[in-house]
Design a protein around this motif. Structure first.
Motif, short mmCIF file in Angstrom:
data_model
loop_
_atom_site.label_atom_id
_atom_site.label_comp_id
_atom_site.label_asym_id
_atom_site.label_seq_id
_atom_site.Cartn_x
_atom_site.Cartn_y
_atom_site.Cartn_z
N ILE A 175 -6.57 -23.46 35.91
CA ILE A 175 -7.58 -22.46 35.38
C ILE A 175 -6.59 -21.46 35.13
CG2 ILE A 175 -9.99 -21.50 35.51
CD1 ILE A 175 -10.60 -24.11 36.70
N GLY A 176 -7.02 -20.60 34.22
CA GLY A 176 -6.24 -19.11 34.48
C GLY A 176 -6.19 -19.06 32.93
N LYS A 177 -5.69 -17.60 32.91
CA LYS A 177 -5.84 -16.76 31.28
C LYS A 177 -4.89 -18.04 30.39
CE LYS A 177 -6.96 -12.55 33.74
NZ LYS A 177 -6.25 -10.91 33.17
N VAL A 178 -5.33 -17.80 29.11
CA VAL A 178 -3.59 -18.36 28.47
C VAL A 178 -2.53 -18.45 28.21
CG1 VAL A 178 -3.76 -18.80 25.96
CG2 VAL A 178 -6.19 -18.69 27.06
N GLY A 179 -2.02 -17.27 28.16
CA GLY A 179 -0.96 -16.88 28.99
C GLY A 179 -0.30 -16.64 29.68
N ALA A 180 -1.03 -17.31 31.27
CA ALA A 180 -0.91 -17.51 32.34
C ALA A 180 -0.68 -19.41 32.36
CB ALA A 180 -1.25 -17.32 33.07
N VAL A 181 -1.34 -19.72 31.82
CA VAL A 181 -1.94 -21.40 32.36
C VAL A 181 -0.19 -21.97 32.35
CG1 VAL A 181 -2.66 -23.59 31.69
CG2 VAL A 181 -3.99 -21.66 31.77
N ASP A 182 0.16 -23.37 32.84
CA ASP A 182 1.56 -23.96 32.92
C ASP A 182 0.87 -24.77 31.32
OD1 ASP A 182 3.06 -25.79 32.46
OD2 ASP A 182 3.01 -26.40 34.83
N VAL A 183 1.23 -24.74 30.10
CA VAL A 183 0.72 -25.63 29.27
C VAL A 183 1.30 -26.73 29.37
CG1 VAL A 183 1.19 -26.03 26.44
CG2 VAL A 183 1.62 -24.37 28.22
N VAL A 184 2.53 -28.00 29.74
CA VAL A 184 2.42 -28.98 30.04
C VAL A 184 1.73 -29.60 31.11
CG1 VAL A 184 4.18 -30.16 31.57
CG2 VAL A 184 5.22 -28.93 30.18
N ALA A 185 1.18 -28.41 31.89
CA ALA A 185 0.00 -28.91 33.75
C ALA A 185 -1.01 -28.74 32.43
CB ALA A 185 -0.33 -27.89 34.71
N TRP A 186 -1.72 -28.31 31.67
CA TRP A 186 -2.86 -28.08 30.86
C TRP A 186 -2.53 -29.63 30.29
CZ3 TRP A 186 -3.78 -27.50 25.72
CH2 TRP A 186 -5.47 -27.73 25.11
N ALA A 187 -1.92 -29.60 29.47
CA ALA A 187 -1.56 -30.89 28.89
C ALA A 187 -2.20 -32.53 28.96
CB ALA A 187 -0.44 -30.90 27.68
N LYS A 188 -1.67 -32.44 31.32
CA LYS A 188 -1.67 -33.42 31.70
C LYS A 188 -3.57 -33.36 31.89
CE LYS A 188 -0.84 -36.79 35.24
NZ LYS A 188 -0.29 -38.23 35.01
N VAL A 189 -3.73 -32.13 31.66
CA VAL A 189 -5.20 -32.53 32.68
C VAL A 189 -5.84 -32.77 30.92
CG1 VAL A 189 -7.82 -30.87 32.85
CG2 VAL A 189 -5.62 -30.52 33.79
N VAL A 190 -6.15 -32.64 29.48
CA VAL A 190 -6.76 -32.94 28.49
C VAL A 190 -6.54 -34.57 28.35
CG1 VAL A 190 -6.30 -32.51 26.02
CG2 VAL A 190 -6.06 -30.72 26.98
N ARG A 191 -5.26 -34.98 28.62
CA ARG A 191 -4.62 -36.28 28.22
C ARG A 191 -6.01 -36.59 29.71
NH1 ARG A 191 0.78 -38.58 28.96
NH2 ARG A 191 -0.23 -40.31 27.57
N ALA A 192 -6.00 -36.70 30.91
CA ALA A 192 -6.50 -37.53 31.57
C ALA A 192 -8.16 -37.00 31.55
CB ALA A 192 -7.00 -36.69 32.72
N ASN A 193 -8.63 -35.93 30.86
CA ASN A 193 -10.15 -35.42 30.61
C ASN A 193 -10.55 -36.62 29.44
OD1 ASN A 193 -10.43 -34.77 33.11
ND2 ASN A 193 -10.94 -32.87 32.19
N LEU A 194 -9.93 -36.43 28.38
CA LEU A 194 -10.20 -36.87 26.60
C LEU A 194 -9.78 -38.21 26.61
CD1 LEU A 194 -11.39 -35.99 24.25
CD2 LEU A 194 -9.02 -34.81 23.52
N GLU A 195 -8.53 -38.58 26.66
CA GLU A 195 -7.02 -39.61 26.27
C GLU A 195 -7.97 -40.60 27.58
OE1 GLU A 195 -3.31 -39.22 25.70
OE2 GLU A 195 -3.92 -37.36 24.10
N GLY A 196 -7.81 -40.72 28.40
CA GLY A 196 -8.19 -41.11 29.56
C GLY A 196 -9.02 -42.05 29.33
N ALA A 197 -10.46 -41.52 28.95
CA ALA A 197 -12.10 -42.62 28.80
C ALA A 197 -11.53 -43.41 27.25
CB ALA A 197 -12.97 -41.37 28.22
N LEU A 198 -10.72 -43.59 26.68
CA LEU A 198 -10.58 -43.83 25.72
C LEU A 198 -9.50 -44.86 25.71
CD1 LEU A 198 -10.68 -44.18 22.36
CD2 LEU A 198 -8.37 -42.88 22.26
N TYR A 199 -8.56 -45.01 27.02
CA TYR A 199 -7.78 -45.70 26.96
C TYR A 199 -8.54 -46.62 28.47
CZ TYR A 199 -4.12 -42.12 26.17
OH TYR A 199 -2.51 -41.47 25.26
N CYS A 200 -9.14 -46.49 28.74
CA CYS A 200 -10.06 -47.25 29.66
C CYS A 200 -11.11 -48.29 28.51
CB CYS A 200 -10.80 -46.61 30.41
SG CYS A 200 -9.24 -45.90 32.19
N ILE A 201 -11.88 -47.38 27.47
CA ILE A 201 -13.07 -48.07 26.98
C ILE A 201 -11.98 -49.71 26.45
CG2 ILE A 201 -13.40 -48.22 24.90
CD1 ILE A 201 -15.19 -45.35 25.76
#
Length: 115
Positions: free
Chosen positions: A89-115
């Motif tokens: 969590i942080g300001k857009v310019g300071a967020v680690d993009v790779v870490a942010w992408a991993k969170v998106v994968r877990a939160n969004l894609e993870g549910a789909l992978y399990c289904i």
């Protein structure tokens, strides 16, 4: 839910809401598979809880977990897609993009992978 009704799979089940759900289903008589990145069971988990390592952000990890569940003879009847992350969590310019992408994968894609 009894074991005859099938198995319950809960992601993000090593702590918090996922752990509470795993214990509640298990105490109700269900066969529960508690998935988490660590593979650690919820604290005070009954014997009918099986803990498995699974990173929902990684399709191969999800595949291995569900293969293990099916190899155990379980029929998945309930899936609780609970796993998720909030950091970074942080300001857009300071967020680690790779870490942010991993969170998106877990939160969004993870549910789909399990289904």
């Amino acid at each position: 839910m009894s074991e005859a009704d099938g198995a319950v799979v809960i992601t993000g089940a090593s702590r918090g809401i996922g752990a509470a759900a795993a214990i509640a289903f298990a105490r109700g008589g269900g066969r529960v598979f508690a998935l988490s990145r660590s593979g650690a069971p919820p604290a005070d988990a009954p014997a009918n809880v099986t803990a498995l390592a699974c990173d929902v952000a990684e399709p191969a990890s999800v595949g291995r977990a569900f293969e293990a569940i099916h190899a155990d003879g379980a029929h998945v009847r309930v899936l609780v897609n609970n796993a998720g992350a909030i950091e970074p969590i942080g300001k857009v310019g300071a967020v680690d993009v790779v870490a942010w992408a991993k969170v998106v994968r877990a939160n969004l894609e993870g549910a789909l992978y399990c289904i």
